[in-house]
Design a protein around this motif. Structure first.
Motif, PDB file in Angstrom:
ATOM      1  N   LEU A  30       0.915  -1.181   0.024  1.00  0.00           N
ATOM      2  CA  LEU A  30      -0.168  -0.012  -0.061  1.00  0.00           C
ATOM      3  C   LEU A  30       0.853   1.351   0.148  1.00  0.00           C
ATOM      4  N   ALA A  31       1.897   1.202   0.625  1.00  0.00           N
ATOM      5  CA  ALA A  31       2.953   2.180   1.131  1.00  0.00           C
ATOM      6  C   ALA A  31       3.473   2.636  -0.707  1.00  0.00           C
ATOM      7  N   GLU A  32       3.919   1.638  -1.320  1.00  0.00           N
ATOM      8  CA  GLU A  32       4.409   1.702  -2.700  1.00  0.00           C
ATOM      9  C   GLU A  32       3.310   2.161  -3.578  1.00  0.00           C
ATOM     10  N   GLU A  33       2.216   1.608  -3.446  1.00  0.00           N
ATOM     11  CA  GLU A  33       0.952   2.174  -4.453  1.00  0.00           C
ATOM     12  C   GLU A  33       0.948   3.809  -4.316  1.00  0.00           C
ATOM     13  N   ILE A  34       0.732   4.310  -3.026  1.00  0.00           N
ATOM     14  CA  ILE A  34       0.460   5.669  -2.605  1.00  0.00           C
ATOM     15  C   ILE A  34       1.781   6.609  -3.321  1.00  0.00           C
ATOM     16  N   ILE A  35       3.051   5.902  -2.920  1.00  0.00           N
ATOM     17  CA  ILE A  35       4.191   6.436  -3.417  1.00  0.00           C
ATOM     18  C   ILE A  35       4.226   7.030  -4.922  1.00  0.00           C
ATOM     19  N   GLU A  36       3.622   5.979  -5.611  1.00  0.00           N
ATOM     20  CA  GLU A  36       3.714   5.646  -7.074  1.00  0.00           C
ATOM     21  C   GLU A  36       2.418   6.697  -7.519  1.00  0.00           C
ATOM     22  N   GLU A  37       1.434   6.868  -6.913  1.00  0.00           N
ATOM     23  CA  GLU A  37       0.279   7.733  -7.184  1.00  0.00           C
ATOM     24  C   GLU A  37       0.367   8.998  -7.334  1.00  0.00           C
ATOM     25  N   ILE A  38       0.896   9.357  -6.074  1.00  0.00           N
ATOM     26  CA  ILE A  38       1.213  10.833  -5.769  1.00  0.00           C
ATOM     27  C   ILE A  38       1.697  11.769  -7.021  1.00  0.00           C
ATOM     28  N   PRO A  39       2.907  11.245  -7.458  1.00  0.00           N
ATOM     29  CA  PRO A  39       3.313  11.901  -8.592  1.00  0.00           C
ATOM     30  C   PRO A  39       2.761  11.630  -9.913  1.00  0.00           C
ATOM     31  N   ARG A  40       1.975  10.606  -9.978  1.00  0.00           N
ATOM     32  CA  ARG A  40       1.271  10.583 -11.111  1.00  0.00           C
ATOM     33  C   ARG A  40       0.124  11.274 -11.183  1.00  0.00           C
ATOM     34  N   ALA A  41      -0.301  11.712 -10.059  1.00  0.00           N
ATOM     35  CA  ALA A  41      -1.596  12.656  -9.898  1.00  0.00           C
ATOM     36  C   ALA A  41      -1.217  14.198  -9.862  1.00  0.00           C
ATOM     37  N   PRO A  83       1.806  16.639 -10.930  1.00  0.00           N
ATOM     38  CA  PRO A  83       2.917  16.988 -11.676  1.00  0.00           C
ATOM     39  C   PRO A  83       4.185  17.475 -10.946  1.00  0.00           C
ATOM     40  N   GLU A  84       3.879  18.199  -9.910  1.00  0.00           N
ATOM     41  CA  GLU A  84       4.681  19.094  -9.180  1.00  0.00           C
ATOM     42  C   GLU A  84       5.427  17.913  -8.258  1.00  0.00           C
ATOM     43  N   TYR A  85       5.043  16.795  -8.018  1.00  0.00           N
ATOM     44  CA  TYR A  85       5.750  15.873  -7.306  1.00  0.00           C
ATOM     45  C   TYR A  85       6.591  14.872  -8.216  1.00  0.00           C
ATOM     46  N   ASP A  86       6.405  15.126  -9.522  1.00  0.00           N
ATOM     47  CA  ASP A  86       6.992  14.227 -10.259  1.00  0.00           C
ATOM     48  C   ASP A  86       8.301  14.431 -10.646  1.00  0.00           C
ATOM     49  N   ARG A  87       9.281  13.598  -9.944  1.00  0.00           N
ATOM     50  CA  ARG A  87      10.968  13.803  -9.952  1.00  0.00           C
ATOM     51  C   ARG A  87      11.479  12.361  -9.880  1.00  0.00           C
ATOM     52  N   PRO A  88      12.613  12.174 -10.027  1.00  0.00           N
ATOM     53  CA  PRO A  88      13.272  10.956 -10.018  1.00  0.00           C
ATOM     54  C   PRO A  88      13.054  10.522  -8.716  1.00  0.00           C
ATOM     55  N   MET A  89      12.973   9.253  -8.636  1.00  0.00           N
ATOM     56  CA  MET A  89      12.406   8.718  -7.161  1.00  0.00           C
ATOM     57  C   MET A  89      13.854   8.438  -6.228  1.00  0.00           C
ATOM     58  N   GLN A  90      14.420   9.346  -5.876  1.00  0.00           N
ATOM     59  CA  GLN A  90      15.817   9.345  -5.123  1.00  0.00           C
ATOM     60  C   GLN A  90      16.092  10.648  -4.502  1.00  0.00           C
ATOM     61  N   ARG A 120      -4.787  14.123   0.326  1.00  0.00           N
ATOM     62  CA  ARG A 120      -6.167  13.556  -0.093  1.00  0.00           C
ATOM     63  C   ARG A 120      -5.946  12.528  -1.135  1.00  0.00           C
ATOM     64  N   ILE A 121      -4.957  12.432  -1.813  1.00  0.00           N
ATOM     65  CA  ILE A 121      -4.659  11.093  -2.762  1.00  0.00           C
ATOM     66  C   ILE A 121      -4.362   9.986  -2.015  1.00  0.00           C
ATOM     67  N   GLY A 122      -3.351  10.225  -0.972  1.00  0.00           N
ATOM     68  CA  GLY A 122      -3.109   9.133  -0.076  1.00  0.00           C
ATOM     69  C   GLY A 122      -4.195   8.640   0.772  1.00  0.00           C
ATOM     70  N   ALA A 123      -5.237   9.441   0.913  1.00  0.00           N
ATOM     71  CA  ALA A 123      -6.280   8.859   1.775  1.00  0.00           C
ATOM     72  C   ALA A 123      -7.134   8.075   0.950  1.00  0.00           C
ATOM     73  N   GLN A 124      -7.121   8.616  -0.370  1.00  0.00           N
ATOM     74  CA  GLN A 124      -8.216   7.864  -1.240  1.00  0.00           C
ATOM     75  C   GLN A 124      -7.653   6.590  -1.851  1.00  0.00           C
TER      76      GLN A 124
END
Length: 415
Positions: A32-43, A45-52, A110-114
């Motif tokens: 679930l943690a992985e799914e949330i971390i993937e969903e936030i930058p997808r939804a 754009p301001e969070y869309d950055r290399p995952m490091q 909000r996205i994390g909660a959803q």
């Protein structure tokens, strides 16, 4: 189930939930943690950055701790509240340093909660959880997200004043540097810091040790007192495009903000010429410190334009003096001083011998004698308009430099 995140911090849910939820939910947390971390930058754009990097690491830790904390809460385990609170305040501080608004932060929660609620719906079907349990879980989940948002808001607001000051200092640097292509960067940084870009500005400089009452400065003033040369930018609006001195209200503001005085203001200029205003203000401050200009609460270049011009390049004035007055260096100092005083009076008044005698407090015949001696020493330069103008400039500049305060530096070289 639509929910909105509030800024207030709600009380933790106290309803009783089945203790077996801990066993049911805990195995779901890593995926679930992985799914949330993937969903936030997808939804978002301001969070869309290399995952490091440190920011992403903090985000991953934040999501994992949030899920574990939530599960521990609904299962009545004992969470580490202190570490929990610090984690989400730190995320808020990260948001401020990244320059994002609070809207982005709220949207991420909000996205994390959803995403978490979708997973709970799947788990409910798999384990046949009752509608009563699901209603309590919904209240607990979205209330918990509100709590996290409140903690992050606290960290965000703690960090934002410092962050905005840093960004506004950078904005001032960009305006003064004025490199090609900087207009867009200035506009973006101005929008980020909620600063309205003005058409006209006045630059201000203050002594290094100046005491500043920051609360007295208007909100739209850009301030950099940490620079090698402390400076401020004051937005101004000249009516109908006409040049205008710094308004009285702004002068009063500067006098209140710097109660020890020594403030020098440049001319009001278009924004793209801000560096010129700073250069003139800096020159005025140098002359204040030398004692050439009066050391009032606020000294404006507008009131001393001729002085600034005459003393803008003292080395060049020296060269003019050598070329036009060099022949008088052989005279006895007292005699040379008297002749130069007479020459200055003649050039500035164009008066008769009697009028000049009144000005100099000598006999008219003494004036006539000195004029003859000047004609002998300077030759045709007194009848040459260009040379005569240059001599007048030199004499005026020398007179200004003679006002240097004792102990403020070397006196002007005698010619």
């Amino acid at each position: 189930m639509p929910r909105t995140l509030e800024t207030g911090r709600p009380e933790p849910a106290t309803s009783q939930l089945p203790r077996r939820l801990l066993t049911i939910l805990r195995p779901e947390l890593p995926s679930l943690a992985e799914e949330i971390i993937e969903e936030i930058p997808r939804a978002l754009p301001e969070y869309d950055r290399p995952m490091q990097g440190p920011y992403v690491t903090a985000l991953q830790i934040g999501v994992e701790r949030a899920l574990n904390q939530f599960v521990a809460r609904v299962a009545e385990a004992a969470p580490d509240a202190h570490r929990h609170d610090d984690t989400y305040r730190r995320l808020g501080r990260f948001e401020a340093h990244e320059g994002r608004s609070l809207d982005s932060l709220q949207a991420a929660y909000r996205i994390g909660a959803q995403v978490a609620w979708r997973r709970l719906m799947t788990i409910a079907a798999r384990h046949d959880l009752s509608s009563s349990v699901m209603a309590q879980l919904a209240d607990a989940l979205f209330g918990y997200m509100n709590e996290l948002a409140s903690l992050s808001l606290s960290g965000y607001m703690d960090a934002r004043p410092t962050q905005v000051e840093d960004q506004r200092r950078r904005l001032l640097q960009l305006i003064l540097a004025r490199r090609p292509g900087s207009d867009r960067a200035i506009a973006e940084l101005a929008e980020l810091t909620e600063w309205n870009v003005p058409d006209e500005v006045t630059l201000v400089v203050v002594p290094h040790d100046a005491r500043c009452v920051r609360e007295a400065l208007d909100d739209d003033v850009l301030v950099d007192l940490t620079a090698d040369e402390p400076r401020l930018l004051v937005p101004c609006r000249a009516p109908d495009g006409r040049p205008e001195a710094l308004p009285a209200g702004r002068r009063a503001m500067l006098a209140e903000a710097f109660p020890d005085g020594g403030v020098a203001t440049g001319l009001t200029v278009p924004l793209e010429h801000a560096a010129d205003s700073l250069r003139w203000a800096r020159q005025a401050l140098t002359l204040i410190e030398a004692g050439v200009l009066d050391d009032g609460p606020v000294t404006s270049c507008e009131d001393h334009l001729v002085t600034l011009w005459l003393l803008a390049d003292c080395a060049l004035v020296d060269q003019l003096a050598r070329r036009h007055l060099g022949g008088m260096n052989e005279l006895e100092p007292g005699q040379r001083e008297r002749l130069l005083a007479t020459l200055h009076t003649w050039l500035t008044t164009r008066g008769t011998a009697a009028e000049m005698a009144d000005e100099l407090h000598v006999h008219p015949q003494t004036v006539r004698h000195r004029i003859k001696r000047l004609e002998k020493e300077l030759g045709g330069r007194l009848t040459d308009p260009d040379a005569r103008f240059a001599i007048e400039i030199v004499l005026r500049a020398m007179s200004l430099r003679d006002r240097v305060r004792p102990g403020s530096g070397d006196r002007p070289e005698e010619h």
